[in-house]
Design an enzyme around this catalytic site. Structure first.
Site, PDB file in Angstrom:
ATOM      1  N   GLU A  34     -70.819   3.640 -11.663  1.00  0.00           N
ATOM      2  CA  GLU A  34     -71.773   2.919 -10.611  1.00  0.00           C
ATOM      3  C   GLU A  34     -71.418   3.473  -9.108  1.00  0.00           C
ATOM      4  O   GLU A  34     -70.134   3.597  -8.893  1.00  0.00           O
ATOM      5  CB  GLU A  34     -71.546   1.478 -10.570  1.00  0.00           C
ATOM      6  N   ASP A  37     -73.549   8.435  -8.271  1.00  0.00           N
ATOM      7  CA  ASP A  37     -74.182   9.387  -8.345  1.00  0.00           C
ATOM      8  C   ASP A  37     -74.299  10.356  -7.240  1.00  0.00           C
ATOM      9  O   ASP A  37     -74.326  11.646  -7.018  1.00  0.00           O
ATOM     10  CB  ASP A  37     -75.713   9.075  -8.770  1.00  0.00           C
ATOM     11  N   GLY A 116     -86.648  -6.131  -9.356  1.00  0.00           N
ATOM     12  CA  GLY A 116     -85.547  -6.643  -8.334  1.00  0.00           C
ATOM     13  C   GLY A 116     -84.462  -7.191  -9.133  1.00  0.00           C
ATOM     14  O   GLY A 116     -83.402  -7.755  -8.705  1.00  0.00           O
ATOM     15  N   SER A 122     -88.376   0.486  -9.931  1.00  0.00           N
ATOM     16  CA  SER A 122     -89.141   1.599  -9.124  1.00  0.00           C
ATOM     17  C   SER A 122     -89.030   2.803  -9.929  1.00  0.00           C
ATOM     18  O   SER A 122     -89.909   3.572  -9.756  1.00  0.00           O
ATOM     19  CB  SER A 122     -88.729   1.459  -7.787  1.00  0.00           C
ATOM     20  N   GLU A 157     -88.471   8.565  -3.400  1.00  0.00           N
ATOM     21  CA  GLU A 157     -87.794   7.432  -2.810  1.00  0.00           C
ATOM     22  C   GLU A 157     -87.058   7.696  -1.589  1.00  0.00           C
ATOM     23  O   GLU A 157     -87.202   6.760  -0.942  1.00  0.00           O
ATOM     24  CB  GLU A 157     -87.059   7.346  -4.150  1.00  0.00           C
ATOM     25  N   ASP A 169     -81.086   7.052 -11.576  1.00  0.00           N
ATOM     26  CA  ASP A 169     -82.097   6.079 -12.145  1.00  0.00           C
ATOM     27  C   ASP A 169     -83.614   7.007 -12.646  1.00  0.00           C
ATOM     28  O   ASP A 169     -83.799   6.824 -13.606  1.00  0.00           O
ATOM     29  CB  ASP A 169     -82.936   4.932 -11.155  1.00  0.00           C
TER      30      ASP A 169
HETATM   31  C1  GLA Z   1     -79.145   2.349  -7.457  1.00  0.00           C
HETATM   32  C2  GLA Z   1     -79.510   3.629  -7.118  1.00  0.00           C
HETATM   33  C3  GLA Z   1     -78.611   4.755  -8.108  1.00  0.00           C
HETATM   34  C4  GLA Z   1     -77.300   4.460  -8.053  1.00  0.00           C
HETATM   35  C5  GLA Z   1     -77.060   2.818  -8.431  1.00  0.00           C
HETATM   36  C6  GLA Z   1     -75.546   2.754  -8.169  1.00  0.00           C
HETATM   37  O1  GLA Z   1     -79.713   2.087  -8.882  1.00  0.00           O
HETATM   38  O2  GLA Z   1     -81.053   3.917  -7.320  1.00  0.00           O
HETATM   39  O3  GLA Z   1     -79.058   5.755  -7.670  1.00  0.00           O
HETATM   40  O4  GLA Z   1     -76.651   4.750  -6.938  1.00  0.00           O
HETATM   41  O5  GLA Z   1     -77.652   2.133  -7.326  1.00  0.00           O
HETATM   42  O6  GLA Z   1     -74.876   3.318  -9.281  1.00  0.00           O
END
Ligand code: GLA
Length: 371
Positions: A34, A37, A116, A122, A157, A169
């Protein structure tokens, strides 16, 4: 009726004609990795069975008309208007793909991805839209094509909607495989599909949606991203470090420590999955949560309470998922313990006056597809 069937039906009701086709893309939950990325790190997301479907019919008059129950309808001039709000995710993809010959569309959207909840509703909308345009305008949708579509969704985005997200994502929404988590190397977009069959081990990946809002455009996500960039300017690419850098700035030091240790946890998690020891993911998830809470400071009381309650009720491990500051917790547990953990999370939330959580079971599912 499936989400895809509902999209076709809503389209016919709203626009009075059948769509050219229906495409869908899943929400996601990230097992581990987490907030790494956008630092070119490694992450291990999987797609949910929950999808967003778009029923699409092309138009030739330059208009983009969008319908989604519960949201304001959009009727925009594709070449003149800037589309705000939820429609921006669709208009942004059209803008980023810049498909030759695209002259507008009517689109009905139906989704069962919670909005959310930090489950990438999204990105699911972007990915379904991108694959629809790819199919209708013959853009490649093999593995390399899907990587390119995901990158276009990220531009939509970042540059159109204005949310400075990484790419995890969109990549998982387009490239996921059923029965697998996807080890994504965010430095070069390479993906390796790791078999993840928790169910056959009697294990469930339970998602606890805390019901507390989560937004990526309110600045705090962007702050973290800027801090990681600042740490990398001082210490070099964090991805390449084998141990956390000794930075003078204590905040940057903690942010960098999260990134470096989280990438190491992804490698550990992959080793555990390869060894078929799914339950051993538990302590790795717990360590990730501590790191996100203490070093990266993206958790919140609702997430901490849900994760603690799940662990106390028998989960092997639990951690917040997604961008943070609200959203969902992932708990790994014996399937038989699911009711006990749900009850514990509800009781803990009620005791603190937090919203009543809701739950879903994450079964690794397919990426974007034509319905
Ligand atoms: C959101 C962002 C991702 C990533 C996560 C955290 O989901 O869209 O790109 O950075 O937070 O891991």
């Amino acid at each position: 009726m499936t989400v895809c069937e509902r999209a076709a039906r809503v389209f016919a009701e709203v626009f009075g004609i059948d769509p050219d086709g229906v495409w869908c893309a899943p929400g996601r939950v990230n097992l581990i990795g987490e907030h790494v990325d956008y630092a070119g790190g490694l992450c291990l997301p999987m797609a949910l069975p929950h999808v967003t479907a778009v029923a699409v019919r092309t138009r030739s008059d330059g208009r983009l008309r969008l319908h989604s129950d519960g949201f304001d309808p959009v009727d925009a001039d594709l070449f003149g208007d800037r589309v705000d709000g939820w429609g921006g995710y669709v208009a942004g993809v059209a803008w980023a793909l810049d498909v030759p010959g695209f002259t507008g569309a009517d689109i009905a959207v139906v989704s069962d991805v919670p909005v959310g909840a930090g489950l990438s509703s999204s990105a699911a909308l972007e990915a379904a839209t991108a694959l629809a345009f790819a199919s209708l305008y013959m853009l490649p949708s093999d593995e390399a094509g899907r990587d390119a579509l995901a990158r276009a969704c990220v531009r939509a985005e970042n540059e159109y909607v204005g949310a400075p997200t990484g790419g995890m994502d969109q990549q998982i929404a387009l490239r996921a495989r059923a029965g697998h988590a996807m080890l994504l190397d965010c430095a070069d977009g390479r993906a390796e599909h790791i078999p993840f069959d928790a169910q056959t081990h009697g294990v469930t990946v339970l998602v606890i949606d805390t019901g507390t809002g989560h937004r990526l455009v309110d600045g705090r996500y962007g702050d973290r991203r800027a801090e990681v960039d600042a740490a990398a300017r001082r210490a070099g690419p964090l991805r390449d470090l084998s141990s956390p850098p000794a930075l003078d700035d204590t905040v940057l030091r903690r942010r960098a420590r999260h990134v470096v240790t989280e990438i190491a946890r992804v490698r550990d998690a992959v080793a555990v999955l390869r060894a078929g020891a799914v339950r051993d993911l538990g302590p790795i998830l717990d360590a990730s949560h501590r790191s996100l809470r203490d070093d990266f400071e993206v958790s919140c009381p609702e997430l901490d309470v849900a994760a603690d309650a799940a662990r106390a009720a028998g989960a092997f491990g639990a951690r917040m998922v997604g961008g943070g500051f609200g959203g969902s917790v992932l708990a790994l547990c014996d399937t038989g313990d699911v009711p006990r953990i749900e009850e514990a999370a509800r009781t803990a939330a009620a005791g603190r006056g937090f919203p009543r959580p809701s739950f879903l079971e994450a079964v690794p599912s397919s990426g974007a597809r034509r319905c």
